[in-house]
Every structure is written in C-alpha cells, then in structure tokens.
Design an enzyme around this catalytic site. Sequence first.
Site, PDB file in Angstrom:
ATOM      1  N   LYS A 130     -23.586  26.229 -29.889  1.00  0.00           N
ATOM      2  CA  LYS A 130     -23.837  25.503 -28.657  1.00  0.00           C
ATOM      3  C   LYS A 130     -24.554  26.379 -27.537  1.00  0.00           C
ATOM      4  O   LYS A 130     -24.082  27.652 -27.343  1.00  0.00           O
ATOM      5  CB  LYS A 130     -22.607  25.104 -27.952  1.00  0.00           C
ATOM      6  CG  LYS A 130     -22.439  24.320 -26.888  1.00  0.00           C
ATOM      7  CD  LYS A 130     -21.057  24.177 -26.167  1.00  0.00           C
ATOM      8  CE  LYS A 130     -21.218  24.933 -24.643  1.00  0.00           C
ATOM      9  NZ  LYS A 130     -22.305  24.417 -23.790  1.00  0.00           N
ATOM     10  N   GLY A 157     -20.007  35.211 -22.191  1.00  0.00           N
ATOM     11  CA  GLY A 157     -20.114  34.538 -20.810  1.00  0.00           C
ATOM     12  C   GLY A 157     -18.976  35.372 -20.058  1.00  0.00           C
ATOM     13  O   GLY A 157     -18.945  36.459 -20.083  1.00  0.00           O
ATOM     14  N   SER A 158     -18.589  34.483 -18.881  1.00  0.00           N
ATOM     15  CA  SER A 158     -17.769  35.120 -17.822  1.00  0.00           C
ATOM     16  C   SER A 158     -16.356  35.533 -18.481  1.00  0.00           C
ATOM     17  O   SER A 158     -15.976  35.028 -19.480  1.00  0.00           O
ATOM     18  CB  SER A 158     -17.499  33.912 -16.764  1.00  0.00           C
ATOM     19  OG  SER A 158     -16.752  32.979 -17.137  1.00  0.00           O
ATOM     20  N   GLY A 191     -14.117  33.515 -20.953  1.00  0.00           N
ATOM     21  CA  GLY A 191     -13.516  34.487 -22.487  1.00  0.00           C
ATOM     22  C   GLY A 191     -11.897  34.347 -22.242  1.00  0.00           C
ATOM     23  O   GLY A 191     -11.368  34.243 -23.461  1.00  0.00           O
ATOM     24  N   GLU A 222     -17.855  38.676 -25.480  1.00  0.00           N
ATOM     25  CA  GLU A 222     -18.601  39.686 -24.629  1.00  0.00           C
ATOM     26  C   GLU A 222     -18.539  39.051 -23.313  1.00  0.00           C
ATOM     27  O   GLU A 222     -19.439  38.148 -23.006  1.00  0.00           O
ATOM     28  CB  GLU A 222     -20.011  39.594 -25.108  1.00  0.00           C
ATOM     29  CG  GLU A 222     -20.206  40.145 -26.513  1.00  0.00           C
ATOM     30  CD  GLU A 222     -19.913  41.839 -26.575  1.00  0.00           C
ATOM     31  OE1 GLU A 222     -19.928  42.385 -25.262  1.00  0.00           O
ATOM     32  OE2 GLU A 222     -19.824  42.439 -27.588  1.00  0.00           O
ATOM     33  N   CYS A 271     -25.643  40.981 -18.091  1.00  0.00           N
ATOM     34  CA  CYS A 271     -24.127  41.382 -17.960  1.00  0.00           C
ATOM     35  C   CYS A 271     -24.277  43.088 -17.892  1.00  0.00           C
ATOM     36  O   CYS A 271     -23.381  43.782 -17.585  1.00  0.00           O
ATOM     37  CB  CYS A 271     -23.356  40.968 -19.320  1.00  0.00           C
ATOM     38  SG  CYS A 271     -24.020  40.435 -20.700  1.00  0.00           S
ATOM     39  N   GLU A 301     -18.367  41.329 -10.432  1.00  0.00           N
ATOM     40  CA  GLU A 301     -19.705  40.965 -10.945  1.00  0.00           C
ATOM     41  C   GLU A 301     -20.216  39.780 -10.337  1.00  0.00           C
ATOM     42  O   GLU A 301     -19.662  38.773 -10.100  1.00  0.00           O
ATOM     43  CB  GLU A 301     -19.457  40.518 -12.555  1.00  0.00           C
ATOM     44  CG  GLU A 301     -20.940  40.182 -13.063  1.00  0.00           C
ATOM     45  CD  GLU A 301     -20.714  39.783 -14.474  1.00  0.00           C
ATOM     46  OE1 GLU A 301     -19.854  38.956 -14.889  1.00  0.00           O
ATOM     47  OE2 GLU A 301     -21.487  40.607 -15.205  1.00  0.00           O
TER      48      GLU A 301
HETATM   49  C1  UN1 Z   1     -26.791  40.654 -21.443  1.00  0.00           C
HETATM   50  O1  UN1 Z   1     -27.146  41.370 -20.586  1.00  0.00           O
HETATM   51  O2  UN1 Z   1     -26.187  39.501 -21.212  1.00  0.00           O
HETATM   52  O3  UN1 Z   1     -29.494  45.605 -23.007  1.00  0.00           O
HETATM   53  C2  UN1 Z   1     -27.649  41.182 -22.793  1.00  0.00           C
HETATM   54  C3  UN1 Z   1     -30.137  44.524 -22.323  1.00  0.00           C
HETATM   55  C4  UN1 Z   1     -30.569  43.301 -23.367  1.00  0.00           C
HETATM   56  C5  UN1 Z   1     -29.396  42.639 -23.564  1.00  0.00           C
HETATM   57  C6  UN1 Z   1     -28.552  42.269 -22.508  1.00  0.00           C
HETATM   58  N1  UN1 Z   1     -31.211  43.958 -24.452  1.00  0.00           N
HETATM   59  O4  UN1 Z   1     -30.013  44.538 -21.106  1.00  0.00           O
END
Ligand code: UN1
Length: 496
Positions: free
Chosen positions: A177, A230-231, A235, A252, A286, A387
Amino acid sequence: MAPPKVYKNFINGEWVESVSGRTFENANPADRNDLVGIFQKSNSQDVENAIAAAKDAFKSWRLVPPPKRGEIIYRAARLLVERKEEYSQLMTREMGKILIETRGDVQEAIDMTFYMAGEGRRLFGQTTTSELPNKFAMTARSPMGVCTLITPWNFPMAIPSWKTMPALICGNTVVMKPATDTPVSMLNLVRVLEEAGIPRGVVNYVTGGGGEVGDRLMMHDDVKAVSFTGSTEIGRKVSEACSHNFKHCCLEMGGKNCIIVMDDANLDLAVEGALWGGFGTTGQRCTAASRVACHKDVYKEFVDRFVERARALKVGNGLDPTVQMGPCINQAQLKTVEEYVEIGKNEGAKLLCGGTRLTSGDYDRGWFHAPTIFGDCHPKMRVSQEEIFGPVVSVIPFSNLEEAIEINNGVVYGLSSSIYTRNVNRAFEAMRDLDTGIVYVNAPTIGAETHLPFGGTKQTGNGHREAAVTALDFYSEWKTVYVDYSDRLQRAQIDA
Ligand code: UN1
C-alpha cells in the site's frame, strides 16, 4: 489539456478498479493545478481480494528456487535503470522533492533490487557440529507467507523497494500500500516486476486510505508479517494490531537526528552537511538533521555561515533544475511546520531565518515554506525534541563532547547521528556513545546505503533493521534442522 490518467490496483496479476467505485486525485504539491493521476479509493473488499491472491500465490512461489526468483528481480532492476529518468520526473511531480533527489530515490530502489536479486544465490544459513556422534545440524531460511507493506510518501520508490525485494527473494508474497500522496512511484515499481515476469498474485498493489486499507492490512488473519514506515503514532497502532495474533512487525518510525559540530571541525564541511542534512527533501526524511549541536567556541561562525547559506537556497518546483528545495508534501504538513515555528518562538528559540510560508506568485499554487533555523535552542525545547518533518533546524550550543552526546541521546528517538571533528579519539568516543542505529563521522545524518543495516534505537524502531542482509531476518523464519544418521535414539544433554 489531456484528461488525467486513471490508475488501477494490481491484484492477482490484473489491473483492476476498486469494487468501491470510488477514486481520489493525486496532485503536485508544488502546483495544485498539475494533476498527476486518479487512483482507486479501495475498500476492505479490495484488500480481501489482494490478500487472498497473495495467499494462493504463496503455495507455488515458496517453491520457486531462490536463484530463479532472483532472475525475475534482476530483470526488474534492469527495467528501473532504463526508466530512471521517466520515473524520477513523475516522482518529483507527485512528491515535490527536486530532481537530483528523486533520481537518487529511484537509484536507491535500483541498488536494493540488484542487491536482493543477488541474495537469491546466497540466503546463507549455517552448518555446524552436533554434540552427538553421527548427527548433522544446519539452519535454513523459510518464507512466511503473505507480507503487507505500508509505506510513506517521502521515499516513494526506495522504501517500497526496501520491503518488497527482501520479502520476495525470501519466497513471500506481498500486498503493498503506497501513501495516498505518492501512489505513482510504487505503481512503477509494481509495473517493472510485472514486466519482469513475476507470477500472478505474488505482488499485489492496493491504493487508498490508512483507515479502510491500512487497518485491514495489519489486522487480517492471513497476513504473517507487516512492515511499516511512518510516524511513531501510527507505528504504535500497527504494533498493537499485530500483537493480537503475534504477527511479526517491522517498524521504522520517527527521528530527531543531530549533527554535532566540534570546535576542531572543518566548518565549511559542517555547514555543507547541515544544509544538505537539514533541508534536503525539505527536511522530510526520518534521517533529517533537524538538530545541530554546535560547540560554543565556533558557534557564532558556524551559525552565521549556516544561516547565510540557508537564506540563499532557491525554493520552488523541483522540476526546475535551478531549484534547491521543494515544497512540503501537503497542506497538513505545511500547517504542522507553521505550528512548530510558533511553538519555537513562544518557547524562546531565536528565529534566525525563514519562519514563514512562501506565498507570492507561483508559490501560491503549492505548499512552500522557507528554510528555517532556530538558534540558541535549549535541548529540552519542543523544537529540539519533537519530529517536525519539515525545513526547520534547531541549533543548540554546548561546551564539551560529553554534553553534546547527552544532547544527542536526550530524545525519544534514535535513528541517525553525526559528528564533525578531526580528532580521531573524539570520533571513536562518539561512535561508541551515540545511541542511534546509524552514526556518521564527518558526514550529515542522511545518506544510508542499501547494503548496510538501516534502522534506529528507542522509539524509532522495534529492534529490526531494514536493508542489507539484516532485512532477510525479518522476511524469513530460521528453521533449525537436525539429521541423526546413527540409527539409534540419541538424547541431547543426556547421553554422554
Ligand atoms: C528516510 O529518511 O525515510 O539515508 C529514509 C537516507 C536515505 C533514506 C532515508 N538513503 O537519508
């Protein structure tokens, strides 16, 4: 103008409309008038159909030798290489990040796809000794069944590839999705797998909202594993939903990553790093460097240069090659950024640049915010703790490495961290003490490569790592096999 293209779900090897009969629009965050396409607003029946197809396809896919699975995945990678430019342009239109970054996103998917294709000839287990004579022991990876993959909008092709490719090479089938803001890029990934010859039902793609589609994907009894990026808030819900029948789940989630600038740092390099780490992808990673902790002896010089460079960044439509930073993904995200700017001002952080939405002219058609830096931040301020997921960086002064590490570690997240120093002893101390899943020395907090584990400590994750061989641990179960060829009952721990 040609009417916008209508895109469908991919279920059991067919492109099909949602049984709901409903659709939604996907517009360019840099220009609301630019409609990228119309997508299916799926309901729980569509999800049901996709999971049933994946469950059925698992019966034969699990028996396909992994090197043969790898050949299909390898062909998909070749198609991505051929279409890199086309898919990057489309991604910039749906997601907003600038072209060099969307090319990087597609490249990350290419890297992961080739990498996992190669795993088809490895998927190594162990062979070892037994404590008993004439007995053989080994481990092998077994596929699990249907995996559902719930992915974010900030890396619309890379992150889906991190989940899909290891799941497939291990012999699982998937229902994917996309985020509702970025469905095209995942669809393009599905398309190359289809053209590469993935058998029907092995890969399924369903678009729609988190509620109707997402909930079903994590609750369904036929699903064995859920991978979510996601957040932290969502999560937690995924984790709770999965605990009901102990589905495996890989989470993650958020980050509040910090670059530490020591007094001996190469300041030019540190400024470049803070700029790329903080404002790359409009801060919507992230891994974004949303905090900089700077030694007080170089604080003024660093901040002056950082602010000057941030002010000069050209913000606009990412398809324009001179633009350096794109828009926020949508109105809600822009509003969050604006709210945090107010929060920062109210709690006494010093606004050094930006701080406002960009509106005149072409900006009116998109969700643009100026690159924003807060100085003199206290580590416990909300802008230093939470964040934001936008172009806002909080700069925090410190006096020694110990304090800097405490600042870095003093948040609920633990994804990525970085230190700029030329002192090897300090670098190694930092590598040891920074409590994050990823640590960079003399590089910003972003830029993870696909053959190394990706993930974080504390509330960033739940102990799993994506990418690298570590991803295989999530998408397979270890099976331990003992073969006794002694022709008699041998009792472990009992027979001498
Ligand atoms: C993310 O921030 O959701 O290391 C992934 C990085 C990228 C992947 C980021 N290769 O910033």
